[in-house]
Design a protein around this motif. Sequence first.
Motif, short mmCIF file in Angstrom:
data_model
loop_
_atom_site.label_atom_id
_atom_site.label_comp_id
_atom_site.label_asym_id
_atom_site.label_seq_id
_atom_site.Cartn_x
_atom_site.Cartn_y
_atom_site.Cartn_z
N UNK A 78 0.68 -1.43 -0.19
CA UNK A 78 0.11 -0.09 -0.02
C UNK A 78 0.88 1.28 -0.20
N UNK A 79 0.43 2.36 -0.74
CA UNK A 79 1.23 3.65 -0.67
C UNK A 79 0.72 4.06 0.57
N UNK A 80 1.90 4.78 1.12
CA UNK A 80 2.03 5.21 2.59
C UNK A 80 0.94 6.35 2.68
N UNK A 81 0.02 5.97 3.70
CA UNK A 81 -1.27 7.04 3.82
C UNK A 81 -0.78 8.16 4.88
N UNK A 82 -0.99 9.14 4.49
CA UNK A 82 -0.74 10.32 5.33
C UNK A 82 -2.16 11.07 5.62
N UNK A 123 -6.13 -1.02 5.12
CA UNK A 123 -6.59 -0.20 6.09
C UNK A 123 -6.06 0.90 6.14
N UNK A 124 -6.75 2.26 6.01
CA UNK A 124 -5.82 3.33 5.88
C UNK A 124 -5.17 3.70 7.49
N UNK A 125 -6.06 3.45 8.43
CA UNK A 125 -5.57 4.07 9.55
C UNK A 125 -5.20 2.95 10.59
N UNK A 126 -4.41 3.02 11.53
CA UNK A 126 -4.53 1.96 12.71
C UNK A 126 -4.26 2.62 13.92
N UNK A 127 -5.19 2.35 14.68
CA UNK A 127 -5.15 3.15 16.04
C UNK A 127 -4.69 2.43 17.28
N UNK A 128 -3.76 3.11 17.98
CA UNK A 128 -3.38 2.24 19.39
C UNK A 128 -4.44 2.78 20.14
N UNK A 129 -5.47 1.98 20.39
CA UNK A 129 -6.56 2.73 21.32
C UNK A 129 -6.49 2.33 22.70
N UNK A 130 -6.75 3.29 23.62
CA UNK A 130 -6.79 2.80 25.10
C UNK A 130 -7.73 1.75 25.22
N UNK A 131 -8.57 1.37 24.40
CA UNK A 131 -9.24 0.10 24.28
C UNK A 131 -8.38 -0.91 24.88
N UNK A 132 -7.12 -0.85 24.69
CA UNK A 132 -6.26 -2.04 25.06
C UNK A 132 -6.35 -2.35 26.55
N UNK A 133 -6.73 -1.14 27.44
CA UNK A 133 -6.93 -1.43 28.70
C UNK A 133 -8.12 -2.48 29.18
N UNK A 134 -8.92 -2.49 28.25
CA UNK A 134 -10.18 -3.46 28.44
C UNK A 134 -9.89 -4.62 27.58
#
Length: 264
Positions: free
Chosen positions: A1-5, A38-49
Amino acid sequence: MKTVTISTLNKLKQAGEKFSCLTAYDATFSSQISTAGVEVMLIGDSLGMVLQGHDSTLPVSVDDIAYHTQCVARGNKGSLVMADMPFMSNASMEQMLINAGKLMQAGAHMVKIEGEAWLAEGIRELTRRGVPVCAHLGLTPQMVNQFGGYKVQGKTEEAAQAIIAASQTLVDAGASVILLECVPNEVGRLVTEAVQVPVIGIGAGPYTDGQVLVLHDMLGVTMGRTARFVKNFMTETDSIPAAISRFHQEVKDNTFPAEEHCFQ
Ligand code: KIV
Ligand code: NA
């Protein structure tokens, strides 16, 4: 994938094309998710759950998010990496700047912060220093104790107008992306039309520019009941990569979210 900005997301919005976002917490899933486009990856604080087993996101630390951001950054094949600013990481302006700096140095391309119009000043200071910001409005889970539970926001005309006005204020302050959680479809539509920047939704209806889900939820890996806006993409596919691709495709086609995932 071409780098998403951020420019990529802006172009997609201008072209009326949808984009997708998933949470990611480790290198292998990061590689799979970004390879799926998938264009965006989120390191969400959902990781707490989902990773740590807490019953809210409040116990998550900046170091927790930084660690998982490093893991995700190593596996990334070109997605835009967004890291959550956890509860109280912006207790003061100075702490906010230092903590956002840690997440950017861990490999994030931007940070996400929960709040309302009062975030404007912080967003101005961050963007001035080269930290793009996604402002998270609507149901902001770090406010669960203030809200008295996880409840749909923006249901009254007044509450809807407040979310729309706050979104505009934060974009004027420099926010690059708006994320809306658990609001009626109409609020998702009005905010997406009102602001120039891309709007990502979760339980915010089909009109937002992008859609996000928690990875575990969309793979059906859960510890109990899931929210209305969740769809399990494993039921129609035979592998994890296929489920991730299917999610991406259904967002692109605008077939996800369907009516049963939305709040009217
Ligand atoms: O922490 C998270 O995963 C999030 C998304 C649900 C938007 O903030
Ligand atoms: Na979050």
